[in-house]
Design a protein around this motif. Structure first.
Motif, short mmCIF file in Angstrom:
data_model
loop_
_atom_site.label_atom_id
_atom_site.label_comp_id
_atom_site.label_asym_id
_atom_site.label_seq_id
_atom_site.Cartn_x
_atom_site.Cartn_y
_atom_site.Cartn_z
N LYS A 148 0.82 -1.21 0.00
CA LYS A 148 0.00 0.00 0.00
C LYS A 148 0.86 1.26 0.00
O LYS A 148 0.57 2.23 -0.73
N TYR A 149 1.92 1.26 0.83
CA TYR A 149 2.76 2.45 0.96
C TYR A 149 4.04 2.37 0.13
O TYR A 149 4.89 3.26 0.21
N ILE B 95 6.02 9.73 10.05
CA ILE B 95 4.95 8.87 9.58
C ILE B 95 5.23 8.42 8.14
O ILE B 95 5.89 9.14 7.38
N ILE B 96 4.80 7.24 7.83
CA ILE B 96 4.82 6.74 6.46
C ILE B 96 3.40 6.85 5.93
O ILE B 96 2.49 6.21 6.46
N ASP B 97 3.18 7.72 4.95
CA ASP B 97 1.82 7.93 4.44
C ASP B 97 1.81 7.99 2.93
O ASP B 97 2.82 7.78 2.27
N VAL C 295 2.76 5.31 11.90
CA VAL C 295 3.48 6.22 12.77
C VAL C 295 4.84 5.61 13.12
O VAL C 295 4.94 4.41 13.40
N GLN D 119 0.20 1.11 12.77
CA GLN D 119 -0.60 1.58 11.64
C GLN D 119 -1.84 2.34 12.13
O GLN D 119 -2.44 2.01 13.17
N THR D 120 -2.20 3.37 11.40
CA THR D 120 -3.40 4.17 11.66
C THR D 120 -4.09 4.41 10.32
O THR D 120 -3.50 4.16 9.26
N GLU E 1 -4.36 7.09 8.89
CA GLU E 1 -3.60 8.14 8.19
C GLU E 1 -2.25 7.65 7.68
O GLU E 1 -1.63 8.27 6.83
N GLY E 2 -1.77 6.53 8.23
CA GLY E 2 -0.46 6.03 7.83
C GLY E 2 0.19 5.27 8.97
O GLY E 2 -0.43 4.99 10.01
#
Length: 423
Positions: free
Chosen positions: A149-150, A421-423, A408, A402-403, A405-406
């Motif tokens: 995904k990221y 953060i990884i977003d 943390v 994971q959240t 938003e991305g």
């Protein structure tokens, strides 16, 4: 490798303790003692034969000096027989000694008295648990889906250029990987471990020194043309620093740390439980190794456990510690504690570190000794632990942090990553 004298002096105890590993060691132990008895007998015959040959040689020399050449020549025939007998005895001695050594290589270490009986990892004892398991949002993903995904880990690209189990880390994924390595090394050096950069291949002697060879489970990658082995862990090159070394008591404790990639064939590993970062053929790991006085090694072992605890507290990951049972204990270890981090998205525990005391087992293989107060050469104790193995730590971070938003970044790693953060 167990010492023959120890086996001779504690035969019944050795057999009883190896039974905790679910091994009927009695036939091997009896064979060891029989071969050692044979070796001793051949050595005595050889020593006597050489002594007699030396005595005759001196007598022959004196006879020649005295002008008694005929008598001297008669005795020379006897010395020729003794030399032939010595040659045959030397060959027999080497054959017996090699057979004994090969058999000793097949006998695992004797478990520490605290090691519980058991057949597999299901019988390991949980002795400690710490950290809150986070409640994830609806739709939370396992780390291999998050990686896609990221766009931070490419498993397909790794499979293309090498094969399954060789991932490619990208962008923030690569930076997070590098951040973990730097953080672990900094943490270890701050605790008194000296940092080393070591070769990623070792020779056969090094493999035998730490017990990676003989490769009983076929897990080592062998470079046949040069007869070298890709390392399964930094433990192998680092511990072999001290092969054929005699230390002084004042040298203890010796504390080393090293980052290396690690290579393991992981033969026979299949199924959903090895997806993503759960089981790799190449992975990164930071290792700690200690060389200790036997009287201090278990105190050092506890210190290593506390050190790994502190790292996991800094990362704020839920973890537990297991005391391995006899059936799950590694071949070389006397006592091992496994650390496992909880993977919230997979709802399972993932091993991230083993902290082991090998007592004299590796030292005997490597001839790693120290001089005691009386000047006598004694075997040191060796210990090692992962601080830490990266793949499953990274999996734990990706899943537990994971959240919507991305992902943390744990606060302790942010100075190393340069992002939050990884977003």
């Amino acid at each position: 490798m167990l010492q023959v004298q120890f086996i001779r002096d504690h035969k019944d105890e050795v057999i009883k303790k190896l039974a905790i590993r679910n091994i009927d060691a009695a036939p091997m132990i009896e064979k060891v003692l029989s071969l050692d008895e044979e070796r001793r007998g051949v050595q005595t015959k050889l020593d006597n034969t050489l002594a007699e040959s030396n005595k005759l040689s001196k007598e022959i020399g004196n006879l020649f000096k005295s002008g008694k050449a005929a008598e001297a020549n008669e005795m020379k025939a006897k010395t020729a027989e003794l030399k032939e007998s010595s040659r045959e005895l030397s060959e027999k001695l080497n054959e017996t000694a090699n057979e004994l050594t090969e058999l000793l290589y097949k006998i695992p270490n004797v478990p520490h008295p605290s090691v519980p009986a058991g057949n597999s990892d299901e019988d390991n004892e949980e002795i400690f648990r710490e950290g809150e398991v986070p409640e994830l949002y609806e739709g939370a993903l396992p780390h291999w889906e998050l990686a896609k995904k990221y766009d931070i880990i490419d498993f397909d690209l790794g499979a293309k250029i090498t094969g399954a189990g060789f991932p490619v880390y990208k962008g923030k994924g690569a930076r997070l990987q590098r951040a973990l390595i730097s953080y672990f090394l900094d943490k270890n050096t701050a605790a008194g471990y000296e940092e080393y950069q070591v070769p990623h291949m070792v020779n056969e002697a090094s493999g035998y020194g730490t017990g990676s060879l003989p490769d009983k489970e076929g897990q080592m990658y062998h470079v046949g043309a040069d007869d070298l082995y890709l390392i399964p862990t930094a433990e192998v090159p680092v511990t072999n620093f001290f092969r054929d070394v005699i230390l002084n008591e004042s040298d203890f404790p010796i504390q080393c740390t090293a980052y290396t990639p690690c290579f393991r064939r992981e033969a026979g590993s299949y199924g959903a439980h090895v997806r993503g970062l759960n089981r790799l053929h190449q992975f990164d790991k930071v290792e700690i190794v200690r060389i200790e006085h036997p009287d201090k090694s278990y105190e050092a072992h506890e210190g290593m456990i506390e050190h790994v605890k502190e790292i996991l507290r800094d990362l704020k990951l839920p973890y537990r510690i297991l005391r391995l049972c006899g059936g799950d204990l590694t071949f070389t270890s006397a006592l091992t504690y496994d650390f496992e981090v909880y993977s919230t998205a997979q709802e399972r525990w993932l091993e991230i570190s083993s902290v082991s005391n090998f007592e004299t087992f590796q030292a005997n293989r490597m001839k790693l000794r120290y001089k005691d107060a009386d000047g006598k050469n004694m075997l040191a104790h060796t210990l090692n632990g992962s601080a830490l193995a990266l793949p499953r730590v990274l999996a734990g971070i990706l899943e537990n942090y994971q959240t919507p938003e991305g992902i943390v970044i744990p606060e302790v790693l942010r100075p190393y990553t340069g992002f939050d953060i990884i977003d």
